[in-house]
Design an enzyme around this catalytic site. Structure first.
Site, PDB file in Angstrom:
ATOM      1  CG  ASP A 651     -13.208  21.266   1.280  1.00 27.88           C
ATOM      2  OD1 ASP A 651     -13.432  22.356   1.635  1.00 27.88           O
ATOM      3  OD2 ASP A 651     -13.461  20.778   0.033  1.00 27.88           O
ATOM      4  CE  LYS A 655     -16.192  22.245  -1.146  1.00 23.66           C
ATOM      5  NZ  LYS A 655     -15.529  21.993  -2.119  1.00 23.66           N
TER       6      LYS A 655
END
Length: 802
Positions: A651, A655
């Protein structure tokens, strides 16, 4: 014959009145163009000789001006004869160029008699009879041209039937006289003139021919009245002064009346009066472009037309004790615009031209009405508001424009705003104010994907957003769908369960077909974690959608797919906002965009991008097993269903890729080094297997803690941009207490930005980086930003005043 007998006449099913003004009949070629229009109408409607088909005409071109100049020569014998000779020569040439030889003789004979009578009429002050020559010639000439074209036609002097007393039409008397004169075929009637009860000629004043047309329309109970002029629409402003003026092809009766009161040159207040509350359709059309539809005056009060006009040298008139008189009456007497600004028990405030102020005071005084006018002359701008947003609060962009322009006085109600200025506005300032007032109020169509935590919270916040923006634009929920269900045209947005009760099974093709039919602008709001939906963005773009996405999958697709989406958006001139894919509601991407747009150059971004790992590492002090904290976070709902997804670091990697692409870097996920928090040996198999082996993970985390000594453990994404290229990595690091990454609260995200402008002291953005409310709020912030961009695009090419 009686009025009752007239009602019993066998009327045509499509009785029509068509009025042609002086510009439409300016010369021989224009007469022939009008004859062709009439012929096409007759053929199109298959009109029979006995049909009710009426034409009303003005004087040719500038003939009325020439006759007014002739009247000014009263008392001067020789100059009058010379002027009549010049006028006669011009009109004779007009007849010769319009008609062939067999048809010329009758018209020239009649014209000669009228010209012979002119000097005596001028000398004896028969003003109306002098001015009537122009309309008489037009009616006779056009009727003979129609006969020459093979149509049955004759002309009719309106002084033979139209009786006017003061400002009032004698309707029954005029109707009876008209019945006695009615013949078969097309009737070409003189506009502008009539007679008083004693039989003396009179004129109907400014825009008298248009007024004649609607009077005739009422007398013959016409189904349609067409005013043919040199424009095919009613514009939001004078198109000669405002190139951006918007043409309207439908205007409500109420707006048309207000426009007429403001002195609009297309329609005069008296023009509308005879047809008010009747079944007659009124239409404005261009005789220069007869194929165009024109502008229809309709009873519908929801027309979105909006108008701005300006008035020079206007003064304020304070009026007391009206005794039944009003601004409409005074406007009719003065033949000038009179605008009612305020009404109260203490008195009324009217706006009118300075040149007639003294005359207005005298007229009112004769009727025992006390009035006083201000000696200050103002430049006035009036805004007739569109019906759907008729409210007293001004839209923000209009208010901001006025704050710069600083009017001396402001008056407004739900329909009308009037601003008085000490000096005339510049052309640029007037154009800017016009554009802000008349730009269309868009309804932005929302297609919402996702009904989970963020989706339901977005919908809960939507009514408040709709309320806040209603003065400038609308937000319509056009579709709602998830991976299983869809709702097209939802009835409400307040309750998600009630929306889902309307849902049917998801049909992707039907959804895209319906979206393609929606009017622009439209926005896909992706609140899902779905890669499959992200890969379908090109289909939504092809249907005309802007995109707002909280879904990281779209902005982290493989570089070729990502670039394809960007190229498609650029081709379609559509926007893609994804500020909530990193930092939830924190304005990280917005800050990067603004820095780059202003000329700054970012050299490094580092930060904590995972709220879950932020909470875990802030809580971890070596006194408890890390896996115990992980289980607690899972029970609190801070982790993914399988917490190992958080520990994988993927994750954070996504990002960081989002931020890299925001800075223009051509990277893929594989270009970002990833050191997961969880060892690869424990990442596979099942959660149960991991839990049985958790002691190994706990020992590893304990080792990291001890090696950090007095520093803080943080899981960090870092991007460096150098002359040699881009270096990106995601890993666990130990930072000293003075580092911006150390001083955070559990669940905080923090972004540290270093640039040419922020070298010694970096720019730090810190706050909650997860949560349904902050994420949904961030999506609404993106929607507000997109709305502003769409609204500004309407005036993007408008020159700005200083």
């Amino acid at each position: 014959m009686t009025t009752q007998a007239l009602r019993k006449l066998d009327r045509a099913a499509n009785s029509q009145v068509h009025k042609f003004g002086g510009t439409s009949l300016a010369n021989a070629s224009r007469f022939q163009a009008v004859a062709q229009i009439v012929k096409q109408i007759v053929q199109q409607h298959d009109l029979q000789p006995h049909s009710d088909f009426w034409l009303v005409v003005s004087a040719p071109g500038k003939t009325t001006d020439q006759l007014c100049a002739l009247l000014a020569l009263a008392g001067q014998g020789e100059p009058i004869k010379q002027a009549v000779a010049e006028l006669g020569g011009a009109l004779t040439e007009l007849v010769r160029q319009t008609l062939t030889t067999p048809w010329q003789d009758e018209v020239l004979t009649e014209l000669t008699q009228w010209l012979v009578a002119l000097p005596e009429q001028v000398q004896s002050g028969q003003t109306a009879d002098v001015l009537a020559l122009g309309e008489s010639l037009s009616a006779l000439l056009l009727s003979r041209l129609l006969r020459q074209s093979g149509l049955q036609a004759d002309w009719l002097d309106s002084r033979k039937f139209l009786t006017v007393e003061g400002q009032q039409i004698r309707w029954d008397e005029s109707e009876q006289h008209l019945l006695a004169l009615r013949t078969e075929g097309i009737q070409v009637v003189t506009g502008f003139i009539g007679r008083d009860p004693a039989g003396h000629s009179l004129t109907l004043g400014r825009n008298g021919s248009d007024y004649s047309a609607t009077i005739l329309g009422r007398l013959v109970q016409a189904q349609q009245v067409h005013i043919w002029t040199d424009v095919d629409a009613i514009y939001s402003g004078d198109p000669r002064r405002l190139p951006a003026a918007r043409p309207y092809h439908q205007v409500s009766w109420r707006q048309a009346c207000l426009l007429a009161e403001l002195g609009n040159p297309v329609l005069h207040a008296r023009t509308l009066a005879p047809l008010y509350n009747s079944q007659t359709q009124l239409q404005v059309r261009s005789s220069f472009e007869p194929e165009r539809q024109g502008c229809q005056i309709v009873p519908d009060t929801s027309c979105q037309a909006s108008f701005v006009t300006d008035l020079q040298q206007m003064v304020l008139l304070s009026v007391h004790d009206l005794h039944g008189f009003d601004a409409h009456w005074l406007a009719a007497e003065l033949q000038q615009p009179v605008v009612s600004l305020q009404q109260s028990a203490q008195g009324n405030l009217w706006l009118l031209p300075a040149k007639v102020a003294d005359q207005a005071v005298q007229l009112l005084a004769e009727r025992q009405v006390h009035a006083v006018h201000d000696t200050t002359a103002y430049y006035a701008v009036a805004w007739l508001k569109p019906a759907p947003v008729q409210q007293e609060t001004l839209p923000a962009d209009v208010a901001a424009c006025l704050q710069r322009l600083r009017p001396a006085h402001t008056y407004q109600n739900k329909e009308l705003a009037v601003w008085l200025f000490a000096q005339e506005l510049s052309a640029v300032s007037f154009a800017e104010l016009h554009q802000y007032c008349t730009q269309p109020r868009p309804d932005i169509q929302l297609i919402v994907a996702g009904t989970g935590n963020v989706g339901s919270e977005f919908l809960r916040l939507l009514p408040g957003h709709q309320q806040r923006c209603q003065g400038s634009h609308g937000l319509q929920l056009a579709a709602l769908f998830n991976s299983r269900q869809m709702v097209l045209k939802p009835a409400a947005v307040h309750e998600l369960p009630s929306l889902l009760q309307q849902a049917g099974p998801l049909n992707q093709q039907a959804l895209l077909t319906e979206i393609a039919r929606l009017p622009a602008p439209k926005v896909l709001i992706d609140l899902t974690p779905s890669q499959a939906l992200a890969e379908q963005y090109p289909d939504f773009i092809a249907a005309g959608c802007h995109i707002i996405s909280a879904n990281k999958q779209g902005v982290t697709l493989p570089e070729p797919q990502y670039q394809q989406i960007l190229n498609q958006l650029n081709e379609q001139k559509l926007h893609w906002l994804s500020n909530t894919t990193v930092g939830a509601g924190l304005p990280v991407q917005r800050a990067l965009n603004e820095l780059q747009s202003a000329g700054d150059k970012v050299s490094r971004i580092s930060g904590i991008f995972s709220g879950t790992l932020s909470w875990l590492l802030c809580q971890y002090d070596g006194s408890r097993a890390f896996s115990d904290l992980l289980l607690q976070a899972k029970e609190l709902g801070y982790t993914e269903p399988d917490p190992r997804e958080d520990l994988s670091g993927r994750d954070v990697q996504r990002k960081l890729l989002v931020l890299a692409r925001e800075l223009g870097c051509s990277l893929d996920l594989a270009d970002i080094r990833l050191e997961p928090l969880l060892p690869e040996a424990l990442a596979g198999a099942s959660w149960d297997h991991f839990w049985q082996q958790r002691a190994e993970f706990d020992a590893l985390m304990q080792q990291h803690f001890e090696q950090a000594s007095h520093q803080q453990l943080r899981y960090v994404g870092e991007l460096r941009l150098t002359a040699d290229g881009v270096d990106a990595c995601v890993r666990l690091v130990a930072v000293p207490g003075s580092d911006p990454l150390a001083a955070i609260q559990p669940c905080d995200n923090v972004f540290v930005i270093e640039s040419d402008w922020y070298q010694e002291l970096p720019l730090v953005i810190k706050g909650p980086g997860a949560g349904r409310t902050v994420t949904a709020g961030g999506v609404h912030a993106d929607l507000a930003q997109l709305s502003r961009q769409l609204l500004l695009s309407n005036v993007a090419n408008l020159p700005r005043s200083s």
